[in-house]
Write an enzyme that holds these catalytic residues in place. Structure first.
Site, PDB file in Angstrom:
ATOM      1  N   GLY A  17       0.829  -1.196   0.000  1.00 46.14           N
ATOM      2  CA  GLY A  17       0.000   0.000   0.000  1.00 46.14           C
ATOM      3  C   GLY A  17       0.861   1.243   0.000  1.00 46.14           C
ATOM      4  N   GLN A  62       3.141   9.912   1.188  1.00 44.12           N
ATOM      5  CA  GLN A  62       4.469   9.287   1.239  1.00 44.12           C
ATOM      6  C   GLN A  62       5.364   9.665   0.057  1.00 44.12           C
ATOM      7  OE1 GLN A  62       2.591   5.238   2.064  1.00 44.12           O
ATOM      8  NE2 GLN A  62       4.583   5.020   3.043  1.00 44.12           N
ATOM      9  N   CYS A  78       6.180  -0.493   6.792  1.00 42.55           N
ATOM     10  CA  CYS A  78       5.860   0.745   6.085  1.00 42.55           C
ATOM     11  C   CYS A  78       7.059   1.170   5.245  1.00 42.55           C
ATOM     12  CB  CYS A  78       5.529   1.833   7.104  1.00 42.55           C
ATOM     13  SG  CYS A  78       5.127   3.408   6.356  1.00 42.55           S
ATOM     14  N   LEU A  79       6.798   1.547   4.001  1.00 50.93           N
ATOM     15  CA  LEU A  79       7.895   1.968   3.119  1.00 50.93           C
ATOM     16  C   LEU A  79       8.576   3.239   3.641  1.00 50.93           C
ATOM     17  CD1 LEU A  79       6.355   1.342  -0.432  1.00 50.93           C
ATOM     18  CD2 LEU A  79       7.924  -0.119   0.849  1.00 50.93           C
ATOM     19  N   GLU A 132      -2.958   3.201   5.719  1.00 49.15           N
ATOM     20  CA  GLU A 132      -2.778   4.217   4.670  1.00 49.15           C
ATOM     21  C   GLU A 132      -3.568   5.494   4.968  1.00 49.15           C
ATOM     22  OE1 GLU A 132      -0.355   3.677   2.810  1.00 49.15           O
ATOM     23  OE2 GLU A 132      -0.208   1.524   3.141  1.00 49.15           O
TER      24      GLU A 132
HETATM   25 NI    NI Z   1       3.032   3.171   5.568  1.00 48.72          NI
END
Ligand code: NI
Length: 165
Positions: free
Chosen positions: A47, A52, A94-95, A137
């Site tokens: 996601g 981001q 999380c990225l 998200e």
């Molecule tokens: Ni995230």
């Protein structure tokens, strides 16, 4: 890399901005959604919120399918908790917080409302991984991160490690 979007990393202050609602359902929204999808697949995420990639609009892309070919787009998503007694604990990643996984407990009985890329409204009761993922998200759109769910000691430790990179 065919687009120049980069994933912001904690503790970048831009991750704390609250995203604006999408009001124009045009080609540029579709282009951003496709660019975000490309970034998400490239970085092997399930996601990604526009926040981001430093685009502060309420747009989320998700693909929780095993073969990574069932993208879902959520514009202006919001959810309502139907039953606070029911929750689900999942080890989230999380990225924007690379290298860390944290167990987070979230309500799992929710009703989700969103628009698609054409502006059409949808309502559904998500189940399984999507329930967790969409809440993670939507947090991003509110400037909230998974590190906000852990103790401040742990958060500082993560901050220190990621700041060195
Ligand atoms: Ni995230």
């Amino acid at each position: 890399m065919s687009n120049n979007l980069k994933v912001l990393k904690f503790p970048d202050p831009r991750l704390r901005k609250v995203a604006d609602p999408v009001t124009k359902f045009d080609k540029s929204l579709e282009n951003l959604a496709n660019d975000m999808l490309e970034v998400m697949y490239r970085e092997d995420g399930i996601g990604l919120a526009a926040t981001q990639v430093n685009k502060h609009v309420r747009l989320i892309v998700i693909d929780i399918s095993e073969d990574r070919n069932k993208p879902q787009f959520f514009v202006n998503p919001e959810f309502e908790i139907l039953n606070t007694d029911s929750s689900y604990t999942f080890e989230e990643g999380c990225l924007s917080v690379p290298g860390f996984n944290e167990e987070i407990t979230r309500p799992d009985n929710i009703i989700l409302k969103w628009q698609d890329l054409k502006g059409k409204s949808h309502t559904d009761r998500p189940s399984g991984l999507l329930t967790v993922c969409i809440q993670h998200e939507i947090d991003h759109l509110e400037g909230k991160l998974m590190v906000d769910y852990v103790s401040s000691i742990k958060r500082d430790r993560i901050k220190k490690k990621l700041s060195k990179k």
